[in-house]
Write a protein that holds these residues in place. Structure first.
Motif, PDB file in Angstrom:
ATOM      1  N   ASP A 179       7.720  11.327   8.564  1.00  0.00           N
ATOM      2  CA  ASP A 179       6.818  11.623   7.475  1.00  0.00           C
ATOM      3  C   ASP A 179       7.552  12.274   6.306  1.00  0.00           C
ATOM      4  OD1 ASP A 179       4.189  11.679   6.510  1.00  0.00           O
ATOM      5  OD2 ASP A 179       4.210  13.852   6.791  1.00  0.00           O
TER       6      ASP A 179
ATOM      7  N   ARG B 174       7.019  13.953  12.471  1.00  0.00           N
ATOM      8  CA  ARG B 174       7.181  14.851  11.331  1.00  0.00           C
ATOM      9  C   ARG B 174       8.418  14.466  10.513  1.00  0.00           C
ATOM     10  NH1 ARG B 174       7.085  20.695  13.304  1.00  0.00           N
ATOM     11  NH2 ARG B 174       6.162  19.396  14.920  1.00  0.00           N
TER      12      ARG B 174
ATOM     13  N   ILE C 255       1.928   2.664   2.464  1.00  0.00           N
ATOM     14  CA  ILE C 255       1.615   3.446   3.652  1.00  0.00           C
ATOM     15  C   ILE C 255       2.302   2.796   4.844  1.00  0.00           C
ATOM     16  CG2 ILE C 255      -0.198   4.479   5.063  1.00  0.00           C
ATOM     17  CD1 ILE C 255      -2.205   3.809   2.926  1.00  0.00           C
TER      18      ILE C 255
ATOM     19  N   TYR D  91       6.509   6.872   0.262  1.00  0.00           N
ATOM     20  CA  TYR D  91       5.622   6.286   1.263  1.00  0.00           C
ATOM     21  C   TYR D  91       4.790   7.363   1.951  1.00  0.00           C
ATOM     22  CZ  TYR D  91       7.770   1.692   0.971  1.00  0.00           C
ATOM     23  OH  TYR D  91       8.183   0.464   0.538  1.00  0.00           O
ATOM     24  N   TYR D  92       3.629   6.986   2.415  1.00  0.00           N
ATOM     25  CA  TYR D  92       2.788   7.877   3.177  1.00  0.00           C
ATOM     26  C   TYR D  92       2.728   7.396   4.620  1.00  0.00           C
ATOM     27  CZ  TYR D  92       1.533   8.897  -1.601  1.00  0.00           C
ATOM     28  OH  TYR D  92       1.595   9.205  -2.918  1.00  0.00           O
ATOM     29  N   THR D  93       2.436   8.328   5.491  1.00  0.00           N
ATOM     30  CA  THR D  93       2.459   8.010   6.915  1.00  0.00           C
ATOM     31  C   THR D  93       1.074   8.151   7.510  1.00  0.00           C
ATOM     32  OG1 THR D  93       4.570   9.174   6.931  1.00  0.00           O
ATOM     33  CG2 THR D  93       3.653   8.542   9.051  1.00  0.00           C
ATOM     34  N   MET D  94       0.720   7.255   8.375  1.00  0.00           N
ATOM     35  CA  MET D  94      -0.521   7.413   9.096  1.00  0.00           C
ATOM     36  C   MET D  94      -0.253   7.181  10.577  1.00  0.00           C
ATOM     37  SD  MET D  94      -3.668   6.265   6.847  1.00  0.00           S
ATOM     38  CE  MET D  94      -3.307   7.285   5.416  1.00  0.00           C
ATOM     39  N   VAL D  95      -0.831   8.035  11.398  1.00  0.00           N
ATOM     40  CA  VAL D  95      -0.500   8.006  12.814  1.00  0.00           C
ATOM     41  C   VAL D  95      -1.625   7.356  13.613  1.00  0.00           C
ATOM     42  CG1 VAL D  95       0.012   9.426  14.822  1.00  0.00           C
ATOM     43  CG2 VAL D  95       0.828  10.115  12.565  1.00  0.00           C
ATOM     44  N   CYS D  96      -1.291   6.421  14.431  1.00  0.00           N
ATOM     45  CA  CYS D  96      -2.293   5.772  15.266  1.00  0.00           C
ATOM     46  C   CYS D  96      -1.903   5.905  16.729  1.00  0.00           C
ATOM     47  CB  CYS D  96      -2.425   4.305  14.894  1.00  0.00           C
ATOM     48  SG  CYS D  96      -2.956   4.082  13.189  1.00  0.00           S
TER      49      CYS D  96
ATOM     50  N   VAL E 213      -5.158   9.385  12.020  1.00  0.00           N
ATOM     51  CA  VAL E 213      -4.840  10.805  12.017  1.00  0.00           C
ATOM     52  C   VAL E 213      -3.860  11.135  10.908  1.00  0.00           C
ATOM     53  CG1 VAL E 213      -3.859  12.694  13.351  1.00  0.00           C
ATOM     54  CG2 VAL E 213      -5.177  10.902  14.500  1.00  0.00           C
TER      55      VAL E 213
ATOM     56  N   SER F   6      -5.040  17.710  19.617  1.00  0.00           N
ATOM     57  CA  SER F   6      -4.871  16.308  19.999  1.00  0.00           C
ATOM     58  C   SER F   6      -5.915  15.919  21.030  1.00  0.00           C
ATOM     59  CB  SER F   6      -3.451  16.011  20.474  1.00  0.00           C
ATOM     60  OG  SER F   6      -3.170  16.719  21.646  1.00  0.00           O
TER      61      SER F   6
ATOM     62  N   GLU G 181       0.894  19.120   7.984  1.00  0.00           N
ATOM     63  CA  GLU G 181       2.004  20.044   8.236  1.00  0.00           C
ATOM     64  C   GLU G 181       1.899  21.278   7.334  1.00  0.00           C
ATOM     65  OE1 GLU G 181       3.567  19.493  10.795  1.00  0.00           O
ATOM     66  OE2 GLU G 181       3.345  17.335  11.096  1.00  0.00           O
TER      67      GLU G 181
ATOM     68  N   SER H 289       5.582  14.125  18.381  1.00  0.00           N
ATOM     69  CA  SER H 289       5.039  14.678  17.140  1.00  0.00           C
ATOM     70  C   SER H 289       6.154  15.231  16.275  1.00  0.00           C
ATOM     71  CB  SER H 289       3.950  15.711  17.418  1.00  0.00           C
ATOM     72  OG  SER H 289       4.489  16.826  18.081  1.00  0.00           O
TER      73      SER H 289
ATOM     74  N   LYS I  54       0.475  17.165   0.647  1.00  0.00           N
ATOM     75  CA  LYS I  54       0.158  16.097   1.592  1.00  0.00           C
ATOM     76  C   LYS I  54      -1.337  16.073   1.860  1.00  0.00           C
ATOM     77  CE  LYS I  54       2.738  15.035   4.879  1.00  0.00           C
ATOM     78  NZ  LYS I  54       3.532  14.962   6.119  1.00  0.00           N
TER      79      LYS I  54
ATOM     80  N   LEU J 132      -0.650  11.543  21.330  1.00  0.00           N
ATOM     81  CA  LEU J 132      -0.262  12.652  20.469  1.00  0.00           C
ATOM     82  C   LEU J 132       0.108  13.879  21.277  1.00  0.00           C
ATOM     83  CD1 LEU J 132      -3.049  12.265  17.829  1.00  0.00           C
ATOM     84  CD2 LEU J 132      -0.614  11.873  17.512  1.00  0.00           C
TER      85      LEU J 132
ATOM     86  N   THR K 128       4.827  16.453  22.548  1.00  0.00           N
ATOM     87  CA  THR K 128       5.341  17.224  21.410  1.00  0.00           C
ATOM     88  C   THR K 128       6.666  16.675  20.897  1.00  0.00           C
ATOM     89  OG1 THR K 128       6.353  18.808  22.928  1.00  0.00           O
ATOM     90  CG2 THR K 128       4.178  19.356  22.065  1.00  0.00           C
TER      91      THR K 128
ATOM     92  N   LEU L  75       0.209  18.125  14.495  1.00  0.00           N
ATOM     93  CA  LEU L  75      -0.016  17.386  15.723  1.00  0.00           C
ATOM     94  C   LEU L  75       0.514  18.142  16.929  1.00  0.00           C
ATOM     95  CD1 LEU L  75       1.033  13.901  14.425  1.00  0.00           C
ATOM     96  CD2 LEU L  75      -1.250  14.634  15.110  1.00  0.00           C
TER      97      LEU L  75
ATOM     98  N   THR M 232       0.807  -1.221   0.000  1.00  0.00           N
ATOM     99  CA  THR M 232       0.000   0.000   0.000  1.00  0.00           C
ATOM    100  C   THR M 232       0.837   1.267   0.000  1.00  0.00           C
ATOM    101  OG1 THR M 232      -0.057   0.126   2.416  1.00  0.00           O
ATOM    102  CG2 THR M 232      -1.814  -1.125   1.336  1.00  0.00           C
TER     103      THR M 232
ATOM    104  N   TYR N  56      -2.918  14.194  -0.990  1.00  0.00           N
ATOM    105  CA  TYR N  56      -2.845  12.744  -1.076  1.00  0.00           C
ATOM    106  C   TYR N  56      -3.562  12.056   0.060  1.00  0.00           C
ATOM    107  CZ  TYR N  56       1.513  12.288   1.756  1.00  0.00           C
ATOM    108  OH  TYR N  56       2.455  12.283   2.732  1.00  0.00           O
ATOM    109  N   TYR N  57      -3.654  12.706   1.189  1.00  0.00           N
ATOM    110  CA  TYR N  57      -4.445  12.114   2.261  1.00  0.00           C
ATOM    111  C   TYR N  57      -5.924  12.099   1.862  1.00  0.00           C
ATOM    112  CZ  TYR N  57      -0.581  11.903   5.577  1.00  0.00           C
ATOM    113  OH  TYR N  57       0.590  11.597   6.209  1.00  0.00           O
TER     114      TYR N  57
ATOM    115  N   PHE O 195      -1.009  -1.621   5.961  1.00  0.00           N
ATOM    116  CA  PHE O 195       0.264  -0.919   5.976  1.00  0.00           C
ATOM    117  C   PHE O 195       1.417  -1.815   5.546  1.00  0.00           C
ATOM    118  CE2 PHE O 195      -2.300   0.890   9.524  1.00  0.00           C
ATOM    119  CZ  PHE O 195      -2.614   2.089   8.901  1.00  0.00           C
TER     120      PHE O 195
END
Lengths: 321, 321
Positions: free
Chosen positions: A76, A73, A55, A84-89, B88, B69, B92, A69, B97, A63, A66, B63, A53, B100-101, A110
DNA sequence: AAAATCAATGTAAACGTTTACATTTTATAA
DNA sequence: TTATAAAATGTAAACGTTTACATTGATTTT
């Protein structure tokens, strides 16, 4: 979509992925059909077929931090440069959420995971790594299967405490947390060995426990002060704890840095927005993120991986002399 | 997997989804095969067939903002209770970005989007809403197609400024940002109308611009002070700006709240970790998140939706009398 | 002019689900 | 018994891609 352009789905796919040959004419026909219909290839069709994917997931507990985060960044940014794309969980410390996010990953959502922190046991971490590419960043468990990128927490704490000692301090409070994270353990080791190397006896009474937060530190440190234990400085494992303690000192008329010197950890906002500004240990967020992604890509591409230890830096501010 | 249990894929599906009938025996056979193989249904197969994923995306710029948050956490909690998962995506502030999200979402990865803030134009927002369920939370554009959940920024600012006025202040600095967000505009309106209602003339020279951040405020407010413009209080559209300004005042020996009173916005950490603690406008993060999700679910289920305006609250601390 | 090459495009299978429908098995009623 | 109903399970199509392979038509070579 294929009908709109008057061609087969195969041709559409070829045009869109610029793979294989086709005439200028058909290419145009497809492209304008795409335009007209606002066509977007379905992610699932693609993923199902390709089993990738592009991702990656970044898993962490909260989150609110700081420092995290900032690492995210960096991850990402570099990930983006590599397609690649990033997704935050964020698990918010809830085991169930951690599980279902990991499920997404193992179910194919992912291509890999970067774990900033988790509640995974050594065995779980190890077995997860066999299912999907995983790298640990910052916080980690030392399994043979999951590479990590971090700093040398022991040395960082050693340096921080050494600074206090070289400023003439000998009764140094270690403000820590009651958990089993490598960072916590390493920092404790560093604290003790700095004392040791300078002939200062370790005093259990100077070790106090909080939960990284500011508010908790305000009440917690207040209680500590009430015990009347003698001390002349504080090394806290988070800036927020350092700031909370400092605020209590301020209320009681104890001066920083004259009466008590303070060193925090992480170089987060609060270390420079509080008065006085707090001396702290800075971790290289940018390099942490970047190296973590590179290691992940190494796994994905079947290349060789390695654990990476990056260097920290003491940021001197006004809470020490 | 089906072979392992000795049944057809259909039966496997039925057992796993508890849909349709089957005998205890086959159910057991399937379940133990699942166990044995550690089988996890592939997300893409399922999504492709069902055209839904039960995942919603939360889109925001950064973030780093602890207020956001906190809202995200509320969204996540309520979403979890309704069988949805949250992911999430932080732009930025980079338009690409964001695109694409959003693409992921329109390609089927997500069942809906909650936008905390974006750079989407009115037209883009509107057209996005026609492709996928979208709700705006906190920051918003007023299109007829995209519901929003927010507070009344005008009234909030009015209340904040009224507090300063009722404390006898008349030369009130409005520390704002140079952008077109509804919040910014609304707060400016509220500021002006509070002045107006109290017979205080609006003075352009008292309006200064920053970028929400602390460091920017330190230099920016310093410049303002150098101009020697007379003022007796500050209303800032972010706590960080309020804190930055306050720190400059401290350096110059100007006392808060005696000489200058300050009100910030958002009730973020910095408002209570700084000294003195900052009076601020609190938004109901919990309700914001919860309502945003409910509206989103309304769209998904084809129910009626509405814009929601929640009430704010002034949190009095030590930067005002 | 026939044969061979090559470019352009189509065909169909595969990925892993879900589900309407068909079929088989079992239980019940006549 | 046989006919019927009910329960259990299987079959196959569909979702939207990608891609090996097949086909077509045009161009070049002999």
């Amino acid at each position: 979509m294929a009908k709109e352009a008057g061609v087969s789905v195969a041709t559409v796919s070829r045009v869109i992925n610029k793979k294989g040959v086709c005439s200028k004419d058909t290419e145009q026909a497809v492209l304008s059909a795409v335009e007209k219909l606002g066509y977007k290839p379905n992610l699932f069709g693609k993923a199902l077929r390709r089993s990738e994917t592009k991702i990656i997931m970044v898993l962490l507990s909260s989150l609110a931090n700081t420092f995290c985060s900032s690492v995210i960044r960096s991850i990402d940014r570099i990930a983006g440069m590599h397609g690649y794309y990033t997704m935050v969980c964020a698990t918010e410390g809830i085991k169930e959420k951690e599980e279902y996010y990991i499920n997404f990953a193992t179910n194919g959502l992912f291509d890999g995971i970067i774990i900033l922190n988790s509640s995974l046991s050594k065995a779980e971490m190890s077995s997860l790594s066999k299912t999907i590419p995983v790298v640990q960043c910052n916080e980690y468990i030392d399994t043979k299967d999951t590479p990590y990128v971090s700093i040398d927490n022991t040395k960082a704490a050693y340096d921080a405490v050494s600074l206090l000692i070289s400023n003439g301090r000998r009764r140094i409070v270690f403000y820590t947390a009651d958990n089993n994270l490598v960072s916590t353990k390493g920092r404790f080791d560093g604290y003790k060995s700095a004392l040791d190397d300078n002939g200062i006896p370790f005093d259990e009474k100077l070790v106090i426990y909080g939960n990284y937060g500011y508010r908790n530190a305000v009440t917690g440190f207040s209680d500590f002060l009430d015990q009347g234990i003698e001390f002349d400085s504080i090394f806290a494992i988070s800036d927020r704890m350092a700031a909370g303690a400092m605020s209590v000192l301020g209320e009681r008329g104890i001066r920083v840095p004259e009466d008590v010197e303070i060193v925090g950890f992480d170089n987060t906002d609060i270390s420079y927005t509080s008065t006085p500004k707090i001396t702290t240990v800075a971790q290289p967020h940018h390099d942490l993120g970047e190296n973590a992604f590179c290691q992940l890509e190494n796994i994905i591409s079947g290349r060789h991986t390695a654990n990476v230890i990056l260097s920290h830096r003491i940021v001197r501010r006004d809470s020490t002399k």
